[in-house]
Scaffold this motif. Structure first.
Motif, PDB file in Angstrom:
ATOM      1  N   SER A   1       7.866  -2.992   0.664  1.00 23.29           N
ATOM      2  CA  SER A   1       9.077  -3.121   1.479  1.00 23.29           C
ATOM      3  C   SER A   1      10.068  -1.988   1.297  1.00 23.29           C
ATOM      4  O   SER A   1      11.105  -1.965   1.969  1.00 23.29           O
TER       5      SER A   1
ATOM      6  N   ASP B   1       8.693  -1.039   4.543  1.00 26.88           N
ATOM      7  CA  ASP B   1       8.688  -2.172   5.467  1.00 26.88           C
ATOM      8  C   ASP B   1       9.889  -3.075   5.182  1.00 26.88           C
ATOM      9  O   ASP B   1       9.748  -4.232   4.795  1.00 26.88           O
TER      10      ASP B   1
ATOM     11  N   LYS C   1       3.388  -3.029   3.851  1.00 27.25           N
ATOM     12  CA  LYS C   1       3.687  -4.438   4.074  1.00 27.25           C
ATOM     13  C   LYS C   1       4.627  -4.956   2.992  1.00 27.25           C
ATOM     14  O   LYS C   1       4.399  -4.733   1.800  1.00 27.25           O
TER      15      LYS C   1
END
Length: 259
Positions: A54, A57, A90
């Motif tokens: 993250s 993302d 992701k």
């Protein structure tokens, strides 16, 4: 002001670095690379693929603002029409997830950027509150975590290096931004064990390092204690553009990029 610290592999070997590299796990590799799409050290435009977690993302944490990927798409467009950005990272991913984020052939003409390891560190956070009788118990457990992380991280990097034909930049793990010193101080004390592995693997494989520890230094860089804000994502995107458009990936030399 920007800073770059270069570590050519030839210099490491001349200074007895072969033994040091062996100590990091594995033998030294040839510094020269024959990469397609290169002419006279100039970077051929192409897609910039974001792999990992993250840090890239982070769209779910910026309250409708631009994510790191959004910012990168814009700054790469400024670099030229033939540059682009592709988000494959992701939220929640750990190092072992990285090879599954791309398919065969997807990175052949791309520049890959990897930010992974932060969630691995979070999964190990219980060590910071574990009751012990002597300090060496903590250090021994931290050493076990470090060794296991090195094996996973090196395997993930090897997979990306092969798929991207050497065009890979890796990111260090930045410090969190907890308000409470009781959480902030132990976390910042433990993270160097993971960052040491990231930088060792990068130097061993001759990869550029984007040092997020020097980039994320202000509260405004964070959307919450552990995620990049809109401002932090823009700062990271600009660093990535500088690396992929200027770094000599074919040299086999590692270079640290900081803000």
């Amino acid at each position: 002001m920007t800073n770059e610290f270069a570590f050519p592999r030839r210099t490491l070997l001349a200074a007895g670095g072969a033994a040091a590299l062996a100590g990091c796990g594995g033998k030294a590799e040839s510094p020269a690379r024959n990469l397609p799409g290169w002419a006279d050290g100039e970077n051929a435009p192409g897609p910039v693929v974001l792999l990992g977690d993250s840090v890239f993302d982070n769209g779910g944490y910026v309250a409708g603002g631009k994510s790191t990927g959004d910012h990168l798409e814009e700054v790469m467009a400024e670099a030229g029409d033939e540059w682009s950005a592709v988000l494959m990272a992701k939220d929640g991913a750990v190092v072992e997830d990285v090879p599954g984020q791309f398919k065969a052939g997807e990175l052949e003409n791309a520049y890959a950027v990897l930010s992974a390891g932060g969630n691995d560190a979070l999964r190990s956070a219980s060590i910071l509150t574990k009751p012990v009788s002597i300090a060496t118990e903590v250090f021994n457990e931290l050493a076990d975590l470090r060794e296991a992380f090195e094996e996973r991280y090196d395997a993930a990097v090897a997979a990306v290096v092969e798929a991207a034909q050497g065009r890979l930049a890796v990111c260090t793990i930045y410090d969190p931004n907890y308000d409470e010193p009781r959480r902030q101080r132990p976390a910042t004390a433990a993270l160097p064990a993971f960052n040491d592995i990231i930088t060792r693997v990068a130097v061993r494989r001759g990869l550029p390092v984007i040092d997020l520890r020097t980039a994320f230094v202000a509260p405004d860089d964070y959307a919450n204690p552990i995620e990049p804000s809109v401002a932090g994502g823009l700062k990271l995107a600009e660093l990535i553009r500088r690396v992929v458009t200027t770094h000599d990936f074919a040299s086999g030399g590692s270079r640290f990029y900081t803000t």
